[in-house]
Design an enzyme around this catalytic site. Structure first.
Site, PDB file in Angstrom:
ATOM      1  N   ASP A  87      -8.476  -4.871  -6.602  1.00 13.19           N
ATOM      2  CA  ASP A  87      -7.751  -4.726  -5.435  1.00 13.19           C
ATOM      3  C   ASP A  87      -8.388  -2.836  -5.781  1.00 13.19           C
ATOM      4  O   ASP A  87      -7.904  -2.340  -6.948  1.00 13.19           O
ATOM      5  CB  ASP A  87      -6.631  -4.260  -5.413  1.00 13.19           C
ATOM      6  CG  ASP A  87      -6.181  -3.305  -4.510  1.00 13.19           C
ATOM      7  OD1 ASP A  87      -6.796  -2.610  -3.686  1.00 13.19           O
ATOM      8  OD2 ASP A  87      -5.144  -3.194  -4.195  1.00 13.19           O
ATOM      9  N   HIS A 127      -5.975  -6.302  -2.125  1.00  8.83           N
ATOM     10  CA  HIS A 127      -5.190  -5.751  -1.406  1.00  8.83           C
ATOM     11  C   HIS A 127      -4.132  -6.387  -1.079  1.00  8.83           C
ATOM     12  O   HIS A 127      -4.206  -6.838   0.440  1.00  8.83           O
ATOM     13  CB  HIS A 127      -5.555  -4.272  -0.497  1.00  8.83           C
ATOM     14  CG  HIS A 127      -5.173  -3.042  -0.438  1.00  8.83           C
ATOM     15  ND1 HIS A 127      -4.702  -2.397  -1.318  1.00  8.83           N
ATOM     16  CD2 HIS A 127      -4.491  -2.765   0.329  1.00  8.83           C
ATOM     17  CE1 HIS A 127      -3.715  -1.389  -0.915  1.00  8.83           C
ATOM     18  NE2 HIS A 127      -3.669  -1.666   0.566  1.00  8.83           N
ATOM     19  N   SER A 153       1.118  -1.280   0.016  1.00  6.54           N
ATOM     20  CA  SER A 153       0.188  -0.151   0.130  1.00  6.54           C
ATOM     21  C   SER A 153       0.976   1.457   0.189  1.00  6.54           C
ATOM     22  O   SER A 153       1.839   1.508  -0.840  1.00  6.54           O
ATOM     23  CB  SER A 153      -1.361  -0.195   1.752  1.00  6.54           C
ATOM     24  OG  SER A 153      -2.599   1.204   0.916  1.00  6.54           O
TER      25      SER A 153
END
Length: 512
Positions: free
Chosen positions: A445, A470, A183
């Site tokens: 995602d 994700h 991320s």
């Protein structure tokens, strides 16, 4: 400076039970819950004496302002180290970068990159991000301090930590340092290689949103598309049921005080829903709940998968009444708040603002104030739902997000837009010029649209995993993992093999 505590497991088991439920906050709490669940579950498997080395916790003294040599202020930055697979001083170092939350011992013990370490005898180190977790400067989170919180400051920490840790662990000069992150931390991993290629040999960037954007309307477009994906349990009927559920929520909001009171009870709201701003907060939080089912689909510890959510929205049958999707959404809310350990959800905008103004750090929290500051001063990333392809409530959400930056930090909308543009100019957005970076994404995602999903050149690799959510590639392996996820992890292994062989050949040539 290093500290080795005798007890560390308790930190893994901390779960935030804040009442704040602003849309972004709810998504972040879901992410923290999943991370903590996976860490505690996997670490618990090997805690009997002698079966596994306990990761070492240490602290580095870092300059508060690394860009001003005359500023002597400093803070302590936490790291974790796992040396149980490290076979020699010239072995590679896998540096797992922390992001916008606390970083625990699981970052170096289970999952990726720890699972890759045995094959190469690598030392695994996890570095917590400044201003998050326990790596918060002593004076707290007021505006005078927060000006030292940015991705650029975090990258400077990576540089000084890399040099200090090399000395501390007596790492050979010839060792290859490879950054990992997921991320926002995945973006940091890519940017570390971009800005400091002489210190970082390569990077693996998972679900990394390297493109800053003010209005992230594409998030809900991907959510909508993923709700229709048969491969993960979605369908066109599920997507339509989600729309119907939100339409029913809005109808009940307009139907009068008595119906609103019933709605409040159905959705386990902590307070009233009389104010328009609180109603908008509630609708945004419900969108985040559905978005979270997509974003974290199939992950251990996730309260709801897409398949489970669709089952609730459709009522388990084809002959659904008009109220079935609403009842399913209500049940989904109950499942999530139970998983998060909360008694109710706060939809109060005033309470959200009040909590975000608190300058004392929350040790077990996920850093809402800090991350809001970074979105206001660097990234944007504000999820909206205004286009015809969004299945949720059509609300002008962007002004509300921008107003939050003004209310909490006094930052204007124009300054936020300018900051987003400067971030893309500084790093290059999706066309960054870094080599030896592998971008890994899942195609369901929502964040993959801000990452790199196509190969940009022979040394700029990208991997898009079908049906993956994700940062799923970073999670511990499971027997239920899909063939595409297994193949994706194999591709990561092969890319590392290629890079490390390149490093070894380079060392041989250099020694001749």
């Amino acid at each position: 400076m290093a500290i080795w505590p005798a007890q560390w497991l308790g930190l893994v088991l901390l779960v935030s039970v804040w009442g704040s439920s602003a849309p972004a906050s709810l998504l972040r709490r879901l992410g923290e819950h999943i991370q903590r669940f996976q860490e505690s579950s996997s670490l618990g498997l090997g805690l009997s004496p002698g079966t596994v080395a306990i990761p070492k916790q240490g602290w580095l003294e870092q300059p508060l302002d690394p860009f001003n040599a005359s500023d002597r202020r400093s803070f302590l930055q936490r790291y974790w180290a796992n040396d149980q697979h490290w076979t020699s001083q010239d072995g590679p170092v896998f540096l797992h970068l922390g992001g916008e939350g606390s970083l625990g011992p699981g970052s170096v013990m289970r999952g990726h990159p720890a699972a890759l370490a045995p094959a190469w005898g690598a030392l695994v180190i996890g570095l917590e991000h400044r201003f998050y977790g326990l790596s918060v400067p002593a004076r707290g989170l007021d505006m005078a301090q927060l000006r030292f919180l940015s991705s650029r400051h975090a990258l400077a920490d990576v540089v000084s930590a890399r040099l200090a840790l090399a000395r501390l662990f007596n790492v050979s000069f010839s060792s290859s340092w490879i950054c990992f992150g997921g991320s926002y931390a995945g973006s940091l991993a890519a940017w570390a290689r971009l800005k400091y290629p002489h210190l970082i040999f390569a990077s693996v960037a998972s679900s990394a949103p390297v493109q800053a954007v003010l209005d992230f309307s594409e998030y809900n477009q991907v959510v909508s598309r993923s709700l229709m994906s048969v491969a993960i349990g979605g369908s066109a009927e599920c997507r339509e049921a989600a729309s119907a559920a939100f339409a029913e929520v809005e109808r009940r909001l307009r139907a009068g005080r008595a119906t609103q009171a019933a709605l409040r009870a159905d959705l386990v709201a902590c307070g009233s829903l009389n104010r328009a701003e609180d109603q908008a907060e509630m609708l945004g939080a419900l969108q985040a709940l559905v978005g979270g089912a997509v974003q974290y689909d199939g992950q251990t510890g996730a309260p709801l998968s897409v398949r489970q959510l669709c089952g609730l929205l459709l009522g388990g049958g084809s002959n659904c009444s008009r109220s079935t999707p609403y009842r399913g959404l209500r049940r989904a809310v109950q499942v999530v708040i139970h998983s998060l350990g909360q008694k109710c959800l706060s939809f109060s905008r005033a309470e959200t603002v009040s909590q975000l103004r608190v300058t004392e750090p929350q040790e077990s929290g996920v850093g809402d104030r800090q991350w809001l500051y970074q979105t206001c001063t660097e990234f944007g990333f504000y999820v909206t739902c205004e286009g015809p392809r969004c299945p949720f409530s059509q609300l002008p959400a962007l002004p509300s997000h921008l107003e939050l930056c003004e209310q909490v930090f006094g930052l204007s909308a124009s300054s936020i837009a300018q900051a987003v543009a400067q971030t893309n100019s500084y790093y290059g957005g999706q066309t960054l010029g870094a080599t030896q970076v592998l971008f890994v994404n899942g195609d369901i995602d929502p964040w993959h649209v801000l990452s790199v999903t196509q190969v940009l050149g022979p040394s700029k690799s990208a991997l898009l995993i079908p049906g993956a959510s994700h940062c799923l590639d970073m999670a511990p392996e499971r027997p239920a993992d899909s063939p595409s996820l297994r193949q994706g992890r194999q591709n990561i292994f092969q890319q590392l093999q290629t890079w490390l062989r390149l490093a070894k050949d380079s060392q041989v040539r250099g020694g001749i």
